[in-house]
Motif scaffolding. Structure first.
Motif, PDB file in Angstrom:
ATOM      1  N   VAL A  81       0.830  -1.210   0.000  1.00 45.40           N
ATOM      2  CA  VAL A  81       0.000   0.000   0.000  1.00 45.40           C
ATOM      3  C   VAL A  81       0.859   1.252   0.000  1.00 45.40           C
ATOM      4  O   VAL A  81       0.633   2.193  -0.775  1.00 45.40           O
ATOM      5  CB  VAL A  81      -0.961  -0.014   1.204  1.00 45.40           C
ATOM      6  CG1 VAL A  81      -1.576   1.367   1.438  1.00 45.40           C
ATOM      7  CG2 VAL A  81      -2.057  -1.047   0.990  1.00 45.40           C
ATOM      8  N   LEU A  82       1.870   1.300   0.853  1.00 48.95           N
ATOM      9  CA  LEU A  82       2.722   2.487   0.929  1.00 48.95           C
ATOM     10  C   LEU A  82       3.531   2.673  -0.357  1.00 48.95           C
ATOM     11  O   LEU A  82       3.704   3.812  -0.833  1.00 48.95           O
ATOM     12  CB  LEU A  82       3.655   2.391   2.130  1.00 48.95           C
ATOM     13  CG  LEU A  82       2.994   2.437   3.511  1.00 48.95           C
ATOM     14  CD1 LEU A  82       4.045   2.308   4.610  1.00 48.95           C
ATOM     15  CD2 LEU A  82       2.191   3.725   3.700  1.00 48.95           C
ATOM     16  N   GLU A  83       4.011   1.610  -0.914  1.00 47.44           N
ATOM     17  CA  GLU A  83       4.778   1.714  -2.155  1.00 47.44           C
ATOM     18  C   GLU A  83       3.905   2.235  -3.295  1.00 47.44           C
ATOM     19  O   GLU A  83       4.322   3.106  -4.070  1.00 47.44           O
ATOM     20  CB  GLU A  83       5.365   0.355  -2.526  1.00 47.44           C
ATOM     21  CG  GLU A  83       6.165   0.371  -3.825  1.00 47.44           C
ATOM     22  CD  GLU A  83       6.684  -1.003  -4.213  1.00 47.44           C
ATOM     23  OE1 GLU A  83       7.213  -1.126  -5.333  1.00 47.44           O
ATOM     24  OE2 GLU A  83       6.550  -1.946  -3.415  1.00 47.44           O
ATOM     25  N   LEU A  84       2.681   1.723  -3.390  1.00 46.55           N
ATOM     26  CA  LEU A  84       1.810   2.124  -4.489  1.00 46.55           C
ATOM     27  C   LEU A  84       1.301   3.562  -4.320  1.00 46.55           C
ATOM     28  O   LEU A  84       1.248   4.327  -5.280  1.00 46.55           O
ATOM     29  CB  LEU A  84       0.630   1.164  -4.604  1.00 46.55           C
ATOM     30  CG  LEU A  84       0.970  -0.275  -5.021  1.00 46.55           C
ATOM     31  CD1 LEU A  84      -0.279  -1.142  -5.050  1.00 46.55           C
ATOM     32  CD2 LEU A  84       1.659  -0.293  -6.383  1.00 46.55           C
ATOM     33  N   LEU A  85       0.924   3.937  -3.100  1.00 46.53           N
ATOM     34  CA  LEU A  85       0.394   5.282  -2.875  1.00 46.53           C
ATOM     35  C   LEU A  85       1.480   6.348  -2.866  1.00 46.53           C
ATOM     36  O   LEU A  85       1.233   7.497  -3.236  1.00 46.53           O
ATOM     37  CB  LEU A  85      -0.372   5.338  -1.549  1.00 46.53           C
ATOM     38  CG  LEU A  85      -1.712   4.630  -1.493  1.00 46.53           C
ATOM     39  CD1 LEU A  85      -2.342   4.798  -0.115  1.00 46.53           C
ATOM     40  CD2 LEU A  85      -2.664   5.160  -2.574  1.00 46.53           C
ATOM     41  N   ASP A  86       2.678   5.998  -2.396  1.00 45.65           N
ATOM     42  CA  ASP A  86       3.792   6.936  -2.289  1.00 45.65           C
ATOM     43  C   ASP A  86       3.348   8.222  -1.588  1.00 45.65           C
ATOM     44  O   ASP A  86       3.430   9.326  -2.155  1.00 45.65           O
ATOM     45  CB  ASP A  86       4.335   7.265  -3.682  1.00 45.65           C
ATOM     46  CG  ASP A  86       5.628   8.084  -3.633  1.00 45.65           C
ATOM     47  OD1 ASP A  86       6.335   8.006  -2.601  1.00 45.65           O
ATOM     48  OD2 ASP A  86       5.913   8.809  -4.603  1.00 45.65           O
ATOM     49  N   PRO A  87       2.876   8.127  -0.338  1.00 42.49           N
ATOM     50  CA  PRO A  87       2.388   9.313   0.369  1.00 42.49           C
ATOM     51  C   PRO A  87       3.495  10.339   0.574  1.00 42.49           C
ATOM     52  O   PRO A  87       4.641   9.986   0.862  1.00 42.49           O
ATOM     53  CB  PRO A  87       1.893   8.751   1.702  1.00 42.49           C
ATOM     54  CG  PRO A  87       2.603   7.449   1.866  1.00 42.49           C
ATOM     55  CD  PRO A  87       2.813   6.909   0.498  1.00 42.49           C
TER      56      PRO A  87
END
Length: 375
Positions: free
Chosen positions: A217-223
């Motif tokens: 999730v964090l890799e895809l969203l790149d917040p």
């Protein structure tokens, strides 16, 4: 009506895998063929199928004899993984690469049929269970009158006595059907943070699942610092916590969970993250209230709904937030595909899909999809 009754046996060439862990075969019924959903078989095999259930337009059955086995067939490690045995594992008779190929085929078929998407799907192995066994950190058994315990047969209330399930992890938390809620909590640790979870509440059962899904999730969203994130069906705050760390003190996170106990625990788990707000309530109602209040939109959304998916109302409310990116975590490929079709109507397309084998020996698969606005 079909021409078959429960207990009848018929020879069948097994066709493709279907959603739910069955294989599809067709057997003659008068002047036409009838579909039979077959357990304990593999595509391409020739098998003797015993009918276990009948419906108006289809049959259910078990492969009780394999006349021509597929290359992916292996000896099931569990002595109860057979017709009329335990109904918990669908694929113990399949090699692990073969299991992942079957799951990938199901995800691809659901995406094509329900969302019109042609996607090459790969189901990724995750660490922690190289033989597909000993991974389930929470087990629920049926208590037996003699003091023993068991698991149910497939599509049945009948119970098979079980001393210990082979997919049960060492030290797994054990629950008995009918046991009242204990009110106890346990602590789960992911990276550098601890999360208090109800002992009988939701937490992923594969030990590698929280890190695997969080990392994806964090890799895809790149917040980015300063962004506004919304975490829906947030549970005890796993995604919310790390989103808050990523967006920093100039960003914000809204964490929404319908289960009151989980929401209360999320408030404890996220207490040190001052930019995080935890709201308890049904996701559609909370989002509707925000819309009525004229609340600002969001840059990022995480959707991690229960098995039935988010459904159209929630999809529309999420699209109204106009996020730049949405991470959809799904345990049911049919619900995911249906919701992707709703998002497409609102201008969001799936740009990345990852699928993970978090439930070896079963037909279940977990997906993480990245949705972005279609320019």
């Amino acid at each position: 009506m079909t021409a078959y009754a429960v207990g009848d046996r018929v020879e069948a060439r097994i066709g493709p895998v279907a959603h739910g862990g069955h294989m599809v075969a067709r057997v003659p019924a008068g002047d036409h063929n009838v579909v039979v959903f077959v357990r304990h078989a593999l595509p391409g095999e020739l098998a003797v199928v015993e009918v276990t259930g009948t419906a108006k337009r289809f049959l259910r059955g078990d492969a009780v004899e394999i006349l021509e086995p597929a290359a992916e067939r292996v000896a099931a490690p569990c002595p109860l993984a057979h017709p009329d045995g335990c109904g918990g594992c669908d694929f113990q008779h399949v090699s692990l690469p073969g299991q992942r190929a079957l799951k990938a085929a199901v995800v691809a078929e659901q995406l094509q049929r329900l969302a019109g998407l042609d996607v090459d799907v790969t189901v990724e192995e995750v660490p922690g269970s190289p033989d597909g066994l000993g991974w389930r950190t929470r087990m629920q058994y049926v208590p037996l009158p003699d003091g023993g315990r068991g698991l149910r047969k497939n599509h049945s209330h009948d119970v098979v006595p079980v001393e210990r399930c082979l997919i049960e992890a060492p030290g797994a938390r054990i629950q008995l059907v009918g046991e009242p809620p204990s009110g106890a909590t346990v602590v789960e640790t992911v990276r550098h943070r601890s999360f208090e979870v109800a002992a009988d509440g939701f937490w992923q059962v594969h030990p590698a699942a929280p890190e695997t899904l969080l990392g994806s999730v964090l890799e895809l969203l790149d917040p980015q610092p300063g962004e506004r994130a919304v975490d829906l069906y947030a549970g005890v705050g796993l995604f919310s916590a790390f989103l808050a760390e990523a967006v920093g003190p100039t960003g914000s996170v809204l964490s929404v969970e319908g289960d009151r106990r989980a929401s209360d625990l999320a408030k404890r788990n996220l207490a040190d993250l001052r930019t995080t707000i935890v709201r308890s309530g049904r996701v559609d109602r909370v989002l509707s209230d925000l819309d009525a209040e004229g609340a600002p939109g969001a840059d990022l959304v995480v959707l991690d709904p229960p098995r039935e998916g988010a459904r159209k109302q929630v999809v529309d409310l999420v699209a109204d937030l106009a996020p730049r990116a949405i991470a959809y975590v799904a345990c049911d490929p049919a619900a995911l595909a249906r919701d992707l079709s709703y998002f497409a109507e609102r201008g969001y397309r799936m740009s990345v899909l990852r699928s993970f084998d978090l439930f070896p020996m079963t037909h279940h698969v977990e997906c993480v999809a990245l949705l972005v606005r279609d320019r």
